[in-house]
Design a protein around this motif. Structure first.
Motif, short mmCIF file in Angstrom:
data_model
loop_
_atom_site.label_atom_id
_atom_site.label_comp_id
_atom_site.label_asym_id
_atom_site.label_seq_id
_atom_site.Cartn_x
_atom_site.Cartn_y
_atom_site.Cartn_z
N THR A 76 16.03 9.58 13.03
CA THR A 76 15.35 8.34 13.42
C THR A 76 15.45 7.26 12.34
N ASN A 77 16.15 7.54 11.24
CA ASN A 77 16.34 6.57 10.16
C ASN A 77 15.01 6.12 9.55
N LEU A 78 14.12 7.07 9.34
CA LEU A 78 12.82 6.78 8.72
C LEU A 78 12.72 7.33 7.29
N GLU A 79 13.73 8.05 6.86
CA GLU A 79 13.62 8.78 5.59
C GLU A 79 13.38 7.88 4.39
N HIS A 80 13.93 6.66 4.41
CA HIS A 80 13.80 5.78 3.24
C HIS A 80 12.36 5.31 3.01
N PHE A 81 11.53 5.37 4.03
CA PHE A 81 10.14 4.98 3.87
C PHE A 81 9.33 6.02 3.10
N PHE A 82 9.78 7.27 3.13
CA PHE A 82 8.93 8.37 2.64
C PHE A 82 9.65 9.30 1.65
N LYS A 83 10.65 8.82 0.96
CA LYS A 83 11.41 9.68 0.05
C LYS A 83 10.50 10.29 -1.01
N ASN A 84 10.53 11.62 -1.08
CA ASN A 84 9.73 12.40 -2.04
C ASN A 84 8.22 12.18 -1.87
N VAL A 88 0.86 -1.20 0.00
CA VAL A 88 0.00 0.00 0.00
C VAL A 88 0.89 1.24 0.00
N PRO A 89 0.71 2.16 -0.94
CA PRO A 89 1.51 3.39 -0.95
C PRO A 89 1.31 4.20 0.33
N VAL A 90 2.34 4.91 0.74
CA VAL A 90 2.28 5.72 1.95
C VAL A 90 2.79 7.13 1.67
N ARG A 91 2.26 8.09 2.40
CA ARG A 91 2.72 9.47 2.36
C ARG A 91 2.65 10.04 3.77
N VAL A 92 3.32 11.17 3.98
CA VAL A 92 3.26 11.90 5.24
C VAL A 92 2.64 13.27 4.98
N ALA A 93 1.74 13.68 5.87
CA ALA A 93 1.15 15.02 5.79
C ALA A 93 1.13 15.60 7.19
#
Length: 232
Positions: free
Chosen positions: A134-142, A114-119
């Protein structure tokens, strides 16, 4: 028991999960609220650190500024929000913690496809610092959207609608994970279902399209069950 939102039902089509940042992915809300309380006390508003989260949780900086000015009669100035944002970024770089269970949850969602985004009401600069430490950046790149940078903070729904637009899906196909009433209002007003992360005993708003979980470990199974019911 709350009625199951359409997007999680067998008749629904879950195509995008949108995460808030603070209090959902990164445990930075207490730090930012504490800094806001320090500023409030500086101009005469009595907000003890232990009450900071209750008072400022989910609020964007312009809203915090307005509250402090209304309570105290002080004029914080046009540059106050930018100054505070810089303080937040420095604090984030000095160290924040991931929310308990976030890595397992995100890995599970990733495996489901399932695609994910942050808002978030945080600025892009703040989120870059938080996700890096926190090493979370790879989950939400761009795939990160800042209501602060848009100039339209929650509880306005615009940042959630922007995330859905960028993904090319309808609001009814989105599921939001939030922790604040402000963010939940934005999600519901956007026409999206919302799961609220709240400790046991802390009430959630009695609105349609709202469910609750008490720990992040409960989120992926909720999504998995919905996908199975939808034949995916």
């Amino acid at each position: 028991m709350a009625e199951q939102p359409l997007v999680l039902s067998p008749q629904g089509h879950l195509k995008l999960i949108i995460f808030d940042c603070d209090g959902v992915l990164v445990d930075s809300e207490e730090t930012c609220c504490r800094i806001s309380a320090e500023e409030a006390r500086r101009v005469g508003m009595n907000v003890p650190d232990k009450q900071a989260v209750k008072v400022f949780s989910g609020m964007a900086l312009p809203g915090i500024q307005h509250m402090i000015e209304q309570e105290t009669g002080a004029k914080l100035g046009a540059g106050w929000a930018s100054m505070m944002q810089k303080r937040f970024v420095v604090a984030m770089k000095e160290g924040v913690e991931p929310v308990e269970g976030v890595y397992d949850m995100l890995n599970s969602i990733q495996k489901m496809g399932v695609p994910v985004r942050v808002a978030s009401n945080s600025s892009q600069e703040e989120m870059d610092a938080k996700f890096s430490i926190t090493n979370l950046e790879h989950f939400f790149k761009n795939r990160i959207h800042s209501a602060r940078d848009m100039g339209i903070p929650k509880p306005k729904p615009d940042v959630y609608l922007k995330a859905a637009e960028e993904e090319g899906v309808s609001p009814a196909e989105c599921l939001v994970l939030e922790d604040s009433d402000t963010g939940a209002q934005a999600a519901v007003d956007a026409g999206m279902a919302c799961v609220m992360l709240r400790p046991e005993g802390n009430p959630i708003p009695k609105w349609n399209n709202i469910l609750r979980i008490n720990h992040l470990s409960q989120f992926a199974p909720l999504v998995q069950k919905a996908l199975q019911q939808q034949g995916r």
